[in-house]
Design a protein around this motif. Structure first.
Motif, PDB file in Angstrom:
ATOM      1  N   ASP A   1      25.064  -0.978  17.538  1.00  0.00           N
ATOM      2  CA  ASP A   1      25.165   0.471  17.662  1.00  0.00           C
ATOM      3  C   ASP A   1      24.302   1.179  16.623  1.00  0.00           C
ATOM      4  O   ASP A   1      23.661   2.187  16.908  1.00  0.00           O
ATOM      5  N   ALA A   2      24.269   0.650  15.403  1.00  0.00           N
ATOM      6  CA  ALA A   2      23.455   1.253  14.346  1.00  0.00           C
ATOM      7  C   ALA A   2      21.967   1.106  14.652  1.00  0.00           C
ATOM      8  O   ALA A   2      21.189   2.042  14.469  1.00  0.00           O
ATOM      9  N   VAL A   3      21.569  -0.059  15.136  1.00  0.00           N
ATOM     10  CA  VAL A   3      20.166  -0.286  15.491  1.00  0.00           C
ATOM     11  C   VAL A   3      19.770   0.608  16.665  1.00  0.00           C
ATOM     12  O   VAL A   3      18.685   1.209  16.660  1.00  0.00           O
ATOM     13  N   ALA A   4      20.638   0.742  17.653  1.00  0.00           N
ATOM     14  CA  ALA A   4      20.364   1.626  18.794  1.00  0.00           C
ATOM     15  C   ALA A   4      20.224   3.077  18.328  1.00  0.00           C
ATOM     16  O   ALA A   4      19.372   3.820  18.833  1.00  0.00           O
ATOM     17  N   TYR A   5      21.043   3.482  17.376  1.00  0.00           N
ATOM     18  CA  TYR A   5      20.953   4.835  16.844  1.00  0.00           C
ATOM     19  C   TYR A   5      19.591   5.056  16.179  1.00  0.00           C
ATOM     20  O   TYR A   5      18.959   6.093  16.368  1.00  0.00           O
ATOM     21  N   LEU A   6      19.132   4.058  15.402  1.00  0.00           N
ATOM     22  CA  LEU A   6      17.823   4.182  14.756  1.00  0.00           C
ATOM     23  C   LEU A   6      16.692   4.258  15.775  1.00  0.00           C
ATOM     24  O   LEU A   6      15.726   5.002  15.589  1.00  0.00           O
ATOM     25  N   GLU A   7      16.804   3.505  16.847  1.00  0.00           N
ATOM     26  CA  GLU A   7      15.787   3.568  17.898  1.00  0.00           C
ATOM     27  C   GLU A   7      15.754   4.956  18.529  1.00  0.00           C
ATOM     28  O   GLU A   7      14.687   5.520  18.772  1.00  0.00           O
ATOM     29  N   ALA A   8      16.926   5.525  18.777  1.00  0.00           N
ATOM     30  CA  ALA A   8      16.999   6.878  19.330  1.00  0.00           C
ATOM     31  C   ALA A   8      16.473   7.904  18.319  1.00  0.00           C
ATOM     32  O   ALA A   8      15.785   8.863  18.693  1.00  0.00           O
ATOM     33  N   LEU A   9      16.774   7.705  17.028  1.00  0.00           N
ATOM     34  CA  LEU A   9      16.262   8.590  15.980  1.00  0.00           C
ATOM     35  C   LEU A   9      14.740   8.554  15.963  1.00  0.00           C
ATOM     36  O   LEU A   9      14.083   9.597  15.865  1.00  0.00           O
ATOM     37  N   HIS A  10      14.169   7.376  16.070  1.00  0.00           N
ATOM     38  CA  HIS A  10      12.711   7.240  16.130  1.00  0.00           C
ATOM     39  C   HIS A  10      12.153   8.098  17.258  1.00  0.00           C
ATOM     40  O   HIS A  10      11.171   8.827  17.079  1.00  0.00           O
ATOM     41  N   GLY A  11      12.789   8.037  18.415  1.00  0.00           N
ATOM     42  CA  GLY A  11      12.345   8.837  19.560  1.00  0.00           C
ATOM     43  C   GLY A  11      12.465  10.337  19.311  1.00  0.00           C
ATOM     44  O   GLY A  11      11.565  11.105  19.670  1.00  0.00           O
ATOM     45  N   ARG A  12      13.563  10.767  18.690  1.00  0.00           N
ATOM     46  CA  ARG A  12      13.749  12.197  18.409  1.00  0.00           C
ATOM     47  C   ARG A  12      12.714  12.696  17.400  1.00  0.00           C
ATOM     48  O   ARG A  12      12.181  13.796  17.536  1.00  0.00           O
ATOM     49  N   LEU A  13      12.437  11.890  16.381  1.00  0.00           N
ATOM     50  CA  LEU A  13      11.428  12.265  15.391  1.00  0.00           C
ATOM     51  C   LEU A  13      10.045  12.383  16.041  1.00  0.00           C
ATOM     52  O   LEU A  13       9.335  13.370  15.838  1.00  0.00           O
ATOM     53  N   ALA A  14       9.673  11.387  16.814  1.00  0.00           N
ATOM     54  CA  ALA A  14       8.358  11.392  17.458  1.00  0.00           C
ATOM     55  C   ALA A  14       8.230  12.561  18.434  1.00  0.00           C
ATOM     56  O   ALA A  14       7.184  13.219  18.488  1.00  0.00           O
ATOM     57  N   ALA A  15       9.286  12.841  19.188  1.00  0.00           N
ATOM     58  CA  ALA A  15       9.261  13.946  20.150  1.00  0.00           C
ATOM     59  C   ALA A  15       9.091  15.294  19.450  1.00  0.00           C
ATOM     60  O   ALA A  15       8.556  16.240  20.036  1.00  0.00           O
ATOM     61  N   ASP A  16       9.512  15.389  18.200  1.00  0.00           N
ATOM     62  CA  ASP A  16       9.386  16.637  17.434  1.00  0.00           C
ATOM     63  C   ASP A  16       8.065  16.700  16.664  1.00  0.00           C
ATOM     64  O   ASP A  16       7.854  17.612  15.868  1.00  0.00           O
ATOM     65  N   GLY A  17       7.191  15.740  16.870  1.00  0.00           N
ATOM     66  CA  GLY A  17       5.893  15.763  16.206  1.00  0.00           C
ATOM     67  C   GLY A  17       5.895  15.211  14.794  1.00  0.00           C
ATOM     68  O   GLY A  17       4.970  15.452  14.023  1.00  0.00           O
ATOM     69  N   THR A  18       6.920  14.448  14.469  1.00  0.00           N
ATOM     70  CA  THR A  18       7.027  13.852  13.142  1.00  0.00           C
ATOM     71  C   THR A  18       6.324  12.501  13.135  1.00  0.00           C
ATOM     72  O   THR A  18       6.493  11.704  14.050  1.00  0.00           O
ATOM     73  N   SER A  19       5.553  12.245  12.100  1.00  0.00           N
ATOM     74  CA  SER A  19       4.908  10.950  11.927  1.00  0.00           C
ATOM     75  C   SER A  19       5.968   9.935  11.516  1.00  0.00           C
ATOM     76  O   SER A  19       6.758  10.199  10.607  1.00  0.00           O
ATOM     77  N   VAL A  20       5.997   8.780  12.173  1.00  0.00           N
ATOM     78  CA  VAL A  20       7.030   7.782  11.902  1.00  0.00           C
ATOM     79  C   VAL A  20       6.382   6.446  11.549  1.00  0.00           C
ATOM     80  O   VAL A  20       5.481   5.976  12.245  1.00  0.00           O
ATOM     81  N   THR A  21       6.854   5.860  10.442  1.00  0.00           N
ATOM     82  CA  THR A  21       6.404   4.542  10.018  1.00  0.00           C
ATOM     83  C   THR A  21       7.638   3.726   9.619  1.00  0.00           C
ATOM     84  O   THR A  21       8.755   4.238   9.605  1.00  0.00           O
ATOM     85  N   PHE A  22       7.409   2.471   9.283  1.00  0.00           N
ATOM     86  CA  PHE A  22       8.466   1.597   8.789  1.00  0.00           C
ATOM     87  C   PHE A  22       7.991   0.919   7.518  1.00  0.00           C
ATOM     88  O   PHE A  22       6.821   0.560   7.402  1.00  0.00           O
ATOM     89  N   GLU A  23       8.900   0.747   6.575  1.00  0.00           N
ATOM     90  CA  GLU A  23       8.646  -0.028   5.366  1.00  0.00           C
ATOM     91  C   GLU A  23       9.873  -0.899   5.123  1.00  0.00           C
ATOM     92  O   GLU A  23      10.941  -0.634   5.667  1.00  0.00           O
ATOM     93  N   VAL A  24       9.695  -1.908   4.311  1.00  0.00           N
ATOM     94  CA  VAL A  24      10.821  -2.759   3.920  1.00  0.00           C
ATOM     95  C   VAL A  24      11.097  -2.502   2.446  1.00  0.00           C
ATOM     96  O   VAL A  24      10.204  -2.662   1.608  1.00  0.00           O
ATOM     97  N   TRP A  25      12.317  -2.077   2.150  1.00  0.00           N
ATOM     98  CA  TRP A  25      12.746  -1.811   0.776  1.00  0.00           C
ATOM     99  C   TRP A  25      13.779  -2.852   0.404  1.00  0.00           C
ATOM    100  O   TRP A  25      14.896  -2.833   0.937  1.00  0.00           O
TER     101      TRP A  25
END
Length: 173
Positions: A13-37
């Motif tokens: 459920d948490a991973v699915a939420y992040l995938e949906a968040l990625h979509g919402r950010l991209a749809a709003d014109g936000t640049s999206v990347t990933f890093e490992v911390w």
């Protein structure tokens, strides 16, 4: 005691939420990347907005999100500190009245301790008056979605509060 089927992943459920968040950010014109911390995959979104009503001031908004097995106040505070430091390093421009940075560091989990909710709701966090952070905690699960963040005014960057809260509501419904 709650029994889980052995073939289901409690983090799904948490991973699915992040995938949906990625979509919402991209749809709003936000640049999206990933890093490992520290072994933790972190989704990082960034955008800059400038409006005449803000007297030409630019605000840079960063979104940091990660799925974790469980979250408490200490973990959220550590993640928030790391996000604010990261945002400050990426800020660009001259800090001050014409260049405001806001970060939305979010941890998403099926297991949220009340101390994390209290930390997120209590107040915005600041890093030497140049970066404002509004920690977010999202509890997800079957039939559950609770989002907590501070929705009040802040002393620095308060001109952008309405804008930041609109973006937070869009990204973390």
């Amino acid at each position: 005691m709650t029994q889980q089927r052995p073939d289901t992943d409690p983090q799904a459920d948490a991973v699915a939420y992040l995938e949906a968040l990625h979509g919402r950010l991209a749809a709003d014109g936000t640049s999206v990347t990933f890093e490992v911390w520290g072994g933790l995959p972190v989704l990082i979104g960034s955008r800059a907005d400038r409006r005449i009503s803000w007297f030409g001031t630019r605000t840079k908004l960063f979104v940091y999100a990660a799925a974790v097995p469980s979250v408490d106040g200490t973990l959220l505070a550590e993640f928030t500190g790391a996000a604010l430091t990261h945002a400050k390093g990426l800020r660009g421009g001259i800090p001050g009245a014409r260049n405001v940075v806001t970060a939305l560091p979010a941890l998403v989990s099926t297991d949220v301790d009340p101390s994390a909710v209290q930390f997120a709701a209590r107040d915005a966090q600041m890093l030497d008056t140049s970066v404002v952070g509004r920690p977010v905690v999202v509890q997800v699960g079957p039939g559950v979605r609770r989002t907590t963040l501070y929705r009040g005014q802040v002393p620095w960057g308060g001109l952008f509060t309405r804008h930041v809260l609109r973006k937070a509501a869009l990204y973390f419904p």
